[in-house]
Design an enzyme around this catalytic site. Structure first.
Site, PDB file in Angstrom:
ATOM      1  N   ASP A   7       0.869  -1.195   0.000  1.00 43.09           N
ATOM      2  CA  ASP A   7       0.000   0.000   0.000  1.00 43.09           C
ATOM      3  C   ASP A   7       0.897   1.234   0.000  1.00 43.09           C
ATOM      4  O   ASP A   7       2.102   1.135   0.248  1.00 43.09           O
ATOM      5  CB  ASP A   7      -0.912   0.000   1.245  1.00 43.09           C
ATOM      6  CG  ASP A   7      -1.858   1.204   1.272  1.00 43.09           C
ATOM      7  OD1 ASP A   7      -2.486   1.502   0.240  1.00 43.09           O
ATOM      8  OD2 ASP A   7      -1.950   1.875   2.318  1.00 43.09           O
ATOM      9  N   SER A   8       0.274   2.379  -0.250  1.00 36.37           N
ATOM     10  CA  SER A   8       1.046   3.623  -0.160  1.00 36.37           C
ATOM     11  C   SER A   8       1.455   3.894   1.287  1.00 36.37           C
ATOM     12  O   SER A   8       2.355   4.687   1.537  1.00 36.37           O
ATOM     13  CB  SER A   8       0.207   4.780  -0.695  1.00 36.37           C
ATOM     14  OG  SER A   8      -0.962   4.925   0.087  1.00 36.37           O
ATOM     15  N   TYR A  39      -0.824   8.562  -2.677  1.00 36.95           N
ATOM     16  CA  TYR A  39      -0.906   8.244  -4.102  1.00 36.95           C
ATOM     17  C   TYR A  39      -2.067   8.977  -4.784  1.00 36.95           C
ATOM     18  O   TYR A  39      -2.054   9.174  -5.986  1.00 36.95           O
ATOM     19  CB  TYR A  39      -1.138   6.737  -4.300  1.00 36.95           C
ATOM     20  CG  TYR A  39       0.092   5.869  -4.210  1.00 36.95           C
ATOM     21  CD1 TYR A  39       1.297   6.342  -3.692  1.00 36.95           C
ATOM     22  CD2 TYR A  39       0.036   4.546  -4.650  1.00 36.95           C
ATOM     23  CE1 TYR A  39       2.410   5.517  -3.608  1.00 36.95           C
ATOM     24  CE2 TYR A  39       1.147   3.717  -4.576  1.00 36.95           C
ATOM     25  CZ  TYR A  39       2.329   4.202  -4.052  1.00 36.95           C
ATOM     26  OH  TYR A  39       3.424   3.381  -3.984  1.00 36.95           O
ATOM     27  N   GLY A  40      -3.073   9.294  -3.986  1.00 35.42           N
ATOM     28  CA  GLY A  40      -4.326   9.818  -4.557  1.00 35.42           C
ATOM     29  C   GLY A  40      -4.202  11.125  -5.309  1.00 35.42           C
ATOM     30  O   GLY A  40      -5.112  11.520  -6.033  1.00 35.42           O
ATOM     31  N   CYS A  70      -4.499  -1.348  -2.074  1.00 32.15           N
ATOM     32  CA  CYS A  70      -4.683   0.091  -2.249  1.00 32.15           C
ATOM     33  C   CYS A  70      -5.601   0.257  -3.464  1.00 32.15           C
ATOM     34  O   CYS A  70      -5.270  -0.241  -4.552  1.00 32.15           O
ATOM     35  CB  CYS A  70      -3.316   0.715  -2.505  1.00 32.15           C
ATOM     36  SG  CYS A  70      -3.359   2.434  -3.010  1.00 32.15           S
ATOM     37  N   ASN A  71      -6.715   0.916  -3.272  1.00 32.72           N
ATOM     38  CA  ASN A  71      -7.655   1.076  -4.389  1.00 32.72           C
ATOM     39  C   ASN A  71      -7.056   1.940  -5.492  1.00 32.72           C
ATOM     40  O   ASN A  71      -7.278   1.686  -6.677  1.00 32.72           O
ATOM     41  CB  ASN A  71      -8.938   1.746  -3.901  1.00 32.72           C
ATOM     42  CG  ASN A  71      -9.740   0.852  -2.984  1.00 32.72           C
ATOM     43  OD1 ASN A  71     -10.611   0.130  -3.412  1.00 32.72           O
ATOM     44  ND2 ASN A  71      -9.420   0.883  -1.696  1.00 32.72           N
ATOM     45  N   THR A  72      -6.305   2.956  -5.093  1.00 32.07           N
ATOM     46  CA  THR A  72      -5.727   3.880  -6.075  1.00 32.07           C
ATOM     47  C   THR A  72      -4.734   3.141  -6.968  1.00 32.07           C
ATOM     48  O   THR A  72      -4.784   3.241  -8.200  1.00 32.07           O
ATOM     49  CB  THR A  72      -5.019   5.039  -5.324  1.00 32.07           C
ATOM     50  OG1 THR A  72      -5.916   5.555  -4.348  1.00 32.07           O
ATOM     51  CG2 THR A  72      -4.579   6.122  -6.252  1.00 32.07           C
ATOM     52  N   GLU A 149      -1.681   8.732   7.963  1.00 32.29           N
ATOM     53  CA  GLU A 149      -0.242   8.447   8.072  1.00 32.29           C
ATOM     54  C   GLU A 149       0.368   9.144   9.282  1.00 32.29           C
ATOM     55  O   GLU A 149       1.331   8.665   9.866  1.00 32.29           O
ATOM     56  CB  GLU A 149       0.491   8.885   6.795  1.00 32.29           C
ATOM     57  CG  GLU A 149       0.124   8.079   5.561  1.00 32.29           C
ATOM     58  CD  GLU A 149       0.425   6.590   5.694  1.00 32.29           C
ATOM     59  OE1 GLU A 149       1.528   6.243   6.138  1.00 32.29           O
ATOM     60  OE2 GLU A 149      -0.461   5.772   5.366  1.00 32.29           O
ATOM     61  N   CYS A 181     -11.220   3.491  -0.271  1.00 31.98           N
ATOM     62  CA  CYS A 181      -9.791   3.714  -0.019  1.00 31.98           C
ATOM     63  C   CYS A 181      -9.487   2.932   1.256  1.00 31.98           C
ATOM     64  O   CYS A 181     -10.246   3.022   2.235  1.00 31.98           O
ATOM     65  CB  CYS A 181      -9.515   5.198   0.195  1.00 31.98           C
ATOM     66  SG  CYS A 181      -7.853   5.541   0.832  1.00 31.98           S
ATOM     67  N   HIS A 183      -7.425   3.323   3.514  1.00 29.50           N
ATOM     68  CA  HIS A 183      -7.154   4.132   4.720  1.00 29.50           C
ATOM     69  C   HIS A 183      -8.449   4.565   5.435  1.00 29.50           C
ATOM     70  O   HIS A 183      -8.399   4.975   6.597  1.00 29.50           O
ATOM     71  CB  HIS A 183      -6.423   5.427   4.345  1.00 29.50           C
ATOM     72  CG  HIS A 183      -4.955   5.287   4.077  1.00 29.50           C
ATOM     73  ND1 HIS A 183      -4.450   4.770   2.914  1.00 29.50           N
ATOM     74  CD2 HIS A 183      -3.876   5.627   4.831  1.00 29.50           C
ATOM     75  CE1 HIS A 183      -3.125   4.802   2.950  1.00 29.50           C
ATOM     76  NE2 HIS A 183      -2.752   5.322   4.105  1.00 29.50           N
TER      77      HIS A 183
HETATM   78  N1  DGL Z   1      -4.845   3.475   0.569  1.00 30.05           N
HETATM   79  C1  DGL Z   1      -4.975   3.951  -0.727  1.00 30.05           C
HETATM   80  C2  DGL Z   1      -6.272   3.584  -1.412  1.00 30.05           C
HETATM   81  O1  DGL Z   1      -6.854   2.583  -1.046  1.00 30.05           O
HETATM   82  C3  DGL Z   1      -4.384   5.263  -1.180  1.00 30.05           C
HETATM   83  C4  DGL Z   1      -4.269   6.416  -0.284  1.00 30.05           C
HETATM   84  C5  DGL Z   1      -3.308   7.436  -0.853  1.00 30.05           C
HETATM   85  O2  DGL Z   1      -2.106   7.140  -0.824  1.00 30.05           O
HETATM   86  O3  DGL Z   1      -3.767   8.485  -1.349  1.00 30.05           O
HETATM   87  O4  DGL Z   1      -6.713   4.216  -2.320  1.00 30.05           O
END
Ligand code: DGL
Length: 263
Positions: A7-8, A39-40, A70-72, A149, A181, A183
């Site tokens: 994940d990020s 990552y978003g 991580c969905n992104t 984070e 997401c 998170h």
């Molecule tokens: N946890 C991540 C997701 O599921 C990305 C969060 C991020 O880094 O912006 O999309």
């Protein structure tokens, strides 16, 4: 067997918590790309490069299967990496299907995700496939991963941010929130204050864990019989006690939230 989770940042701990419940005797390698989080708000090219680096790292550590938790990163990189590598790469998907199939048909459904996930075709294709009655809306919450984070899961700063983001949303229309997401599970208590106690939250963490177990069983991967977790931050092994304690605390928080708040 070794399971790699990418994940990020700390979002993938949500998926790892689900895996540990189903596969408690395995070895886990957890890669948090903390140097590049969030990552978003990155470009698809950057996300593909970072995800490729992390997935390859986990494979080089001997992982039999790697989950892009991580969905992104799943939205933009999973298909590319599955073409490039021949080991199993599992992605995550917002729980849109269960959200549209259960619950009150008069109420709307809100998918919360990062700006990249909200923009990407993958989410829109998923919604189009299941949302026959056009009840699904989407909203990006770019700052939540940054708060997470930093260990900021509640408090005035978080509440103030969410109040601003939901300012123009008619929150009474929704009875299901899809957490798009990894998170965002940490913010269910904060979302509850806005959407009320009756609202349901759908998180894909446990579904992804079930999928990982199914693939491992089908592939005949052998149980390692020795539970353990190694954490890496952007490829550097985490040895610092405070950092490890933070991850342990977050894992526990995910389990607690799941037990108490996901219905
Ligand atoms: N946890 C991540 C997701 O599921 C990305 C969060 C991020 O880094 O912006 O999309």
């Amino acid at each position: 067997m070794k399971i790699g989770i990418f994940d990020s940042g700390i979002g993938g701990l949500n998926v790892m918590a689900g895996c540990i419940k189903l596969l408690p005797d395995e070895e886990y390698e957890y890669y948090a790309d903390s140097d590049n989080c969030p990552y978003g708000t990155k470009t698809p090219e950057q996300i593909i490069e970072y995800t490729d680096r992390g997935v390859k790292f986990l494979r080089d550590k001997g992982c039999d299967i790697v989950c892009i938790a991580c969905n992104t990163a799943t939205s933009v990189a999973a298909a590319v990496l599955r073409k490039k590598y021949d080991f199993p790469i599992v992605g995550v998907e917002p729980a849109v299907k269960p959200a549209v199939t259960d619950g009150d048909r008069d109420k709307r459904i809100l998918v919360l995700a990062t700006p990249v996930t909200v923009r990407e075709k993958k989410l829109h294709d998923l919604i189009e496939r299941f949302d026959e009655l056009h009840r699904v809306d989407v909203l990006a919450l770019p700052k939540l991963p940054v708060f997470a984070e930093a260990g900021k899961f509640d408090g005035d700063e978080v509440d103030g941010y969410l109040a601003g983001e939901f300012k123009n949303v008619n929150t009474g229309l929704y009875d299901r929130i899809v957490l798009g997401c990894t998170h965002f599970i940490h913010y269910i208590p904060a979302f509850r204050k806005i959407f009320g106690d009756e609202c349901r939250f759908l998180d894909g963490g446990e579904g992804t864990a079930r999928n990982i177990k199914k693939i491992c069983t089908e592939k005949g991967y052998l149980c390692s019989g020795g539970f353990g977790i190694n954490y890496y931050q952007s490829g550097r092994i985490v040895t610092d006690k405070d950092k490890k304690d933070f991850y342990t605390k977050v894992l526990k928080r995910v389990n607690d939230i799941r037990q108490q708040l996901i219905n």
